[in-house]
Motif scaffolding. Structure first.
Motif, PDB file in Angstrom:
ATOM      1  N   LEU A  30     -20.494   1.746  12.887  1.00  0.00           N
ATOM      2  CA  LEU A  30     -19.420   2.432  13.587  1.00  0.00           C
ATOM      3  C   LEU A  30     -19.600   3.931  13.417  1.00  0.00           C
ATOM      4  CD1 LEU A  30     -16.327   0.301  12.481  1.00  0.00           C
ATOM      5  CD2 LEU A  30     -17.558   0.166  14.648  1.00  0.00           C
ATOM      6  N   ARG A  31     -19.295   4.666  14.473  1.00  0.00           N
ATOM      7  CA  ARG A  31     -19.325   6.123  14.410  1.00  0.00           C
ATOM      8  C   ARG A  31     -17.879   6.603  14.400  1.00  0.00           C
ATOM      9  NH1 ARG A  31     -21.588   9.175  18.133  1.00  0.00           N
ATOM     10  NH2 ARG A  31     -22.301  10.617  16.564  1.00  0.00           N
ATOM     11  N   VAL A  32     -17.514   7.317  13.343  1.00  0.00           N
ATOM     12  CA  VAL A  32     -16.121   7.662  13.098  1.00  0.00           C
ATOM     13  C   VAL A  32     -15.973   9.181  13.013  1.00  0.00           C
ATOM     14  CG1 VAL A  32     -14.167   7.382  11.535  1.00  0.00           C
ATOM     15  CG2 VAL A  32     -15.799   5.504  11.832  1.00  0.00           C
ATOM     16  N   LEU A  33     -14.959   9.705  13.678  1.00  0.00           N
ATOM     17  CA  LEU A  33     -14.612  11.125  13.586  1.00  0.00           C
ATOM     18  C   LEU A  33     -13.243  11.247  12.938  1.00  0.00           C
ATOM     19  CD1 LEU A  33     -14.834  14.177  14.365  1.00  0.00           C
ATOM     20  CD2 LEU A  33     -13.680  13.567  16.488  1.00  0.00           C
ATOM     21  N   GLU A  60     -11.763  17.105  25.909  1.00  0.00           N
ATOM     22  CA  GLU A  60     -12.998  17.250  26.683  1.00  0.00           C
ATOM     23  C   GLU A  60     -14.205  16.763  25.885  1.00  0.00           C
ATOM     24  OE1 GLU A  60     -13.036  21.370  27.551  1.00  0.00           O
ATOM     25  OE2 GLU A  60     -11.570  21.248  29.180  1.00  0.00           O
ATOM     26  N   ALA A  61     -14.230  17.095  24.596  1.00  0.00           N
ATOM     27  CA  ALA A  61     -15.366  16.679  23.762  1.00  0.00           C
ATOM     28  C   ALA A  61     -15.389  15.171  23.555  1.00  0.00           C
ATOM     29  CB  ALA A  61     -15.307  17.393  22.406  1.00  0.00           C
ATOM     30  N   LEU A  62     -14.220  14.580  23.325  1.00  0.00           N
ATOM     31  CA  LEU A  62     -14.163  13.144  23.064  1.00  0.00           C
ATOM     32  C   LEU A  62     -14.552  12.324  24.288  1.00  0.00           C
ATOM     33  CD1 LEU A  62     -10.935  12.810  20.878  1.00  0.00           C
ATOM     34  CD2 LEU A  62     -13.321  12.800  20.132  1.00  0.00           C
ATOM     35  N   LEU A  63     -14.363  12.865  25.472  1.00  0.00           N
ATOM     36  CA  LEU A  63     -14.721  12.139  26.687  1.00  0.00           C
ATOM     37  C   LEU A  63     -16.227  11.991  26.853  1.00  0.00           C
ATOM     38  CD1 LEU A  63     -12.166  13.569  29.280  1.00  0.00           C
ATOM     39  CD2 LEU A  63     -12.289  11.209  28.444  1.00  0.00           C
ATOM     40  N   ILE A  64     -17.002  12.879  26.248  1.00  0.00           N
ATOM     41  CA  ILE A  64     -18.456  12.816  26.417  1.00  0.00           C
ATOM     42  C   ILE A  64     -19.163  12.320  25.166  1.00  0.00           C
ATOM     43  CG2 ILE A  64     -18.456  14.651  28.136  1.00  0.00           C
ATOM     44  CD1 ILE A  64     -19.456  16.563  25.973  1.00  0.00           C
ATOM     45  N   GLU A  65     -18.448  12.162  24.056  1.00  0.00           N
ATOM     46  CA  GLU A  65     -19.072  11.684  22.823  1.00  0.00           C
ATOM     47  C   GLU A  65     -18.978  10.176  22.727  1.00  0.00           C
ATOM     48  OE1 GLU A  65     -20.844  13.704  21.412  1.00  0.00           O
ATOM     49  OE2 GLU A  65     -20.043  15.570  22.166  1.00  0.00           O
ATOM     50  N   TYR A  84     -17.925   8.189  19.850  1.00  0.00           N
ATOM     51  CA  TYR A  84     -17.278   7.721  18.626  1.00  0.00           C
ATOM     52  C   TYR A  84     -16.579   6.387  18.886  1.00  0.00           C
ATOM     53  CZ  TYR A  84     -17.972  12.616  17.450  1.00  0.00           C
ATOM     54  OH  TYR A  84     -18.531  13.835  17.239  1.00  0.00           O
ATOM     55  N   ASP A  85     -16.611   5.532  17.888  1.00  0.00           N
ATOM     56  CA  ASP A  85     -15.882   4.263  17.988  1.00  0.00           C
ATOM     57  C   ASP A  85     -14.421   4.447  17.604  1.00  0.00           C
ATOM     58  OD1 ASP A  85     -18.004   2.081  18.499  1.00  0.00           O
ATOM     59  OD2 ASP A  85     -18.906   3.334  16.966  1.00  0.00           O
TER      60      ASP A  85
END
Length: 664
Positions: A532-535, A562-567, A569-570
């Motif tokens: 899992l990729r977690v922020l 805007e950043a979360l739409l292109i990254e 992260y799970d």
């Protein structure tokens, strides 16, 4: 059995293996009669510590090439002592971390400021810089990465003098063509030399004079990693444009044009694997003018950079570009993007210019060899990566493959002599090293845990493990392990410890500088692991007007969305989203990507905590489970208890912050 470090085959995986002991066929399997320990790359072993685990110093063998003292020790006990010695051979923060003035040098270049402020480099004079231990570790890893890739394509490493005779450069008429950028000097006999900025003449002369070159030896790929020199008119931006720089330069020799083209494609493919696959850099390949090198074909490799050292036009559809003002016959599209960039590598097809000048012929013929050359600016690659991935001078970010250390361990000051904590620290260190990770022990116990975390964050350590008071209360040792099977067992040697993919640093810094990313992969089944990729990010979104509330709150929330739409992260965990309306706005903007979410309403003021997830949220409680960690002590394992509790704060704990905002 005799162990000699000086005769050992050095392990090439990671710099943690800077010592390597080679077995001789003397002695028995259990008794070690000789041991030589050499200190390299900052690796230090306290003599008293060695003597404390059964080693008796026999003789001092003298100083090595870097001034380190190598001593021979006799080990009087058994092989177990070697394991203890390996634990003593640890990288310590007290040896690697130097605290600068706290004031970055005046410069518009972030990497120039960050590398000096965080003691990776030190200025000597204009365009001249020394590498400090942290900087040298990064450069060593870059070199190792490049050389490993070159070994796979059959390239051979050489080393030629950096002092080039004028007569060699006159053969190609480049002595005058290089102009004032060529450092020139004379010896006492009035012979003229230069400090070489490149080595085409030297290497072509070397190949011409090989006594037994055969057609079967071709293509011949020779490379070196050495210091180069250029008398820059305006040295600037630290390692980006200096008078002395480290370069990996390769030279290939082929029988004809078609073979040279195949070799050129082979090497440029290796470049792409280094930059794109290993370092995860967004490299733009650009057709360019060969300049004084000559030849018909030349490509530069650029990394986007706002210093305006270069400007390129790039087509993302055909993945090729050119310098502004030059036409690109290979691109038929009009979708060119112009950008400021920095060159980090260059490749040339040189034809027969140098081989003809030096009469370097295909064996058995009078036909000159076809030649190409390739160069990577090793010392420039370090600041280029820092500029590309970092957003703050006090938080250096680098690709995972070239960070100075893969992981770090912090032990709280009160636990620095606690047997249980020390045992856990040793086991964790061993587990990480078994995965070829280099581990830094932050042993400056007079500093607080928070200050040490800041220390490690500023130099870009991607994985940090903290053993503090809560950890101590959660651990115990047991000799009776009959109930392990019932409760479920997860040993440390079964856990893959990771911070995500190699893109973690870049992804982390595109959001906010206060964000931290961490993910782990527990291999419940070797063939079916879960990653899992977690922020996690503290948004500091107090709704009141500035200066009471948060500055630019709405702007920062918009940029986050805007950043979360292109990254990719799970799970995203956000703190200090104090206004539920802000949470609902985020949910609305991200509903197509993060379909599952939860806002914790606990506390008097609200918790300010919310979770966004790509996966269904089945519970907001933490459940009790047990982790067992293997120990080197027979029949002993370390057990960690994790308890089920609500995220709500306790009503009777008025003196705690979670009474107002809820437990986080």
């Amino acid at each position: 059995m005799r162990w000699w470090a000086r005769n050992a085959l050095r392990c090439r995986d990671e710099p943690s293996n800077n010592f390597c002991l080679k077995q001789d066929k003397e002695g028995t399997n259990n008794d070690v009669v000789g041991l030589v320990v050499e200190n390299v790359s900052g690796l230090r072993v306290d003599r008293s510590e060695l003597e404390g685990v059964g080693c008796e110093r026999v003789q001092q063998l003298g100083r090595g090439c870097c001034g380190q003292v190598a001593c021979r020790f006799d080990v009087r006990q058994n092989r177990r002592n070697l394991q203890q010695i390996h634990r003593l051979m640890a990288f310590k923060a007290s040896q690697f971390l130097f605290h600068g003035s706290g004031v970055p040098p005046a410069s518009k270049c972030l990497s120039h400021q960050a590398l000096q402020l965080n003691c990776f480099i030190q200025k000597v004079d204009s365009g001249l810089y020394s590498l400090l231990p942290l900087g040298q570790l990064v450069i060593d890893r870059i070199n190792r990465l490049i050389e490993d890739e070159f070994s796979r394509i059959g390239a051979l490493k050489i080393s030629v003098p950096i002092l080039g005779p004028k007569k060699l450069w006159d053969e190609t008429e480049r002595w005058d063509a290089m102009g004032k950028e060529l450092f020139q000097l004379s010896d006492r006999g009035k012979s003229h030399f230069c400090l070489q900025p490149t080595a085409e003449e030297m290497v072509t002369s070397l190949v011409r004079n090989l006594p037994s070159l055969r057609v079967a030896s071709l293509p011949l790929l020779l490379y070196q990693t050495t210091e180069k020199f250029r008398d820059e008119r305006n040295p600037r931006f630290g390692l980006i444009r200096g008078r002395q720089f480290l370069m990996n330069d390769m030279y290939s020799f082929d029988v004809d044009v078609d073979s040279c083209q195949k070799t050129y494609s082979l090497v440029t493919s290796a470049y792409r694997r280094i930059f794109k696959d290993a370092l995860q850099l967004e490299i733009r390949t650009v057709v360019s003018d060969p300049g004084v090198h000559g030849g018909a074909i030349s490509h530069e490799y650029h990394l986007e950079n706002n210093l305006e050292e270069d400007k390129i036009s790039y087509c993302s559809r055909c993945e090729i570009g050119h310098k502004p003002g030059e036409t690109d016959p290979q691109c038929s599209h009009s979708e060119l993007q112009e950008m400021s960039s920095i060159e980090i590598a260059h490749t040339f097809q040189l034809g027969t210019r140098y081989a003809q000048a030096f009469k370097a012929f295909v064996p058995g013929t009078q036909r000159p060899l076809e030649m190409a050359c390739y160069g990577i600016g090793v010392s420039r690659l370090l600041p280029a990566c820092v500029d590309a991935l970092s957003i703050d001078v006090k938080a250096i970010r680098l690709p995972n493959k070239i960070v100075p250390f893969d992981a770090a361990i912090i032990t709280a000051s009160k636990l620095s002599s606690d047997p249980t904590a020390l045992s856990l620290c040793e086991e964790l260190q061993s587990a990480l090293q078994a995965r070829n990770m280099t581990v830094l022990l932050h042993d400056m116990h007079k500093m607080s845990v928070g200050d040490r975390l800041y220390d490690l964050n500023r130099i870009g350590i991607p994985r940090i493990f903290v053993l503090a008071n809560v950890t101590k209360r959660s651990f115990s040792t047991e000799t009776e392990l009959s109930a392990v099977g019932k409760s479920g067992e997860v040993r440390l040697d079964m856990v893959t410890i990771t911070s995500g993919t190699d893109r973690d640093h870049r992804d982390r810094d595109r959001t906010e500088k206060n964000g931290t990313i961490g993910s782990s992969n527990a291999e419940r089944h070797k063939s079916n692991g879960l990653e899992l990729r977690v922020l996690t990010l503290n948004m500091w979104c107090l709704p009141q007007p500035w200066p009471v509330g948060s500055k630019d709150r709405k702007h920062r929330l918009k940029r986050l969305a805007e950043a979360l739409l292109i990254e990719e992260y799970d799970i995203v965990g956000l703190q200090e989203i104090w206004k539920e309306g802000d949470y609902l706005d985020l949910v609305d903007q991200l509903k197509d990507v993060y379909k599952f979410h939860h806002y914790f309403h606990s506390g008097w003021t609200g918790s300010g905590v919310c979770i966004l997830s790509r996966h269904p949220i089945v519970s907001t409680l933490t459940h009790r489970f047990i982790l067992f960690f293997s120990s080197s002590v027979p029949n002993v394992q370390i057990k960690m208890y994790v308890f089920r509790y609500s995220l709500n704060g306790f009503a009777h704990h008025v003196h705690r912050g979670d009474w107002f905002g809820g437990k986080v």
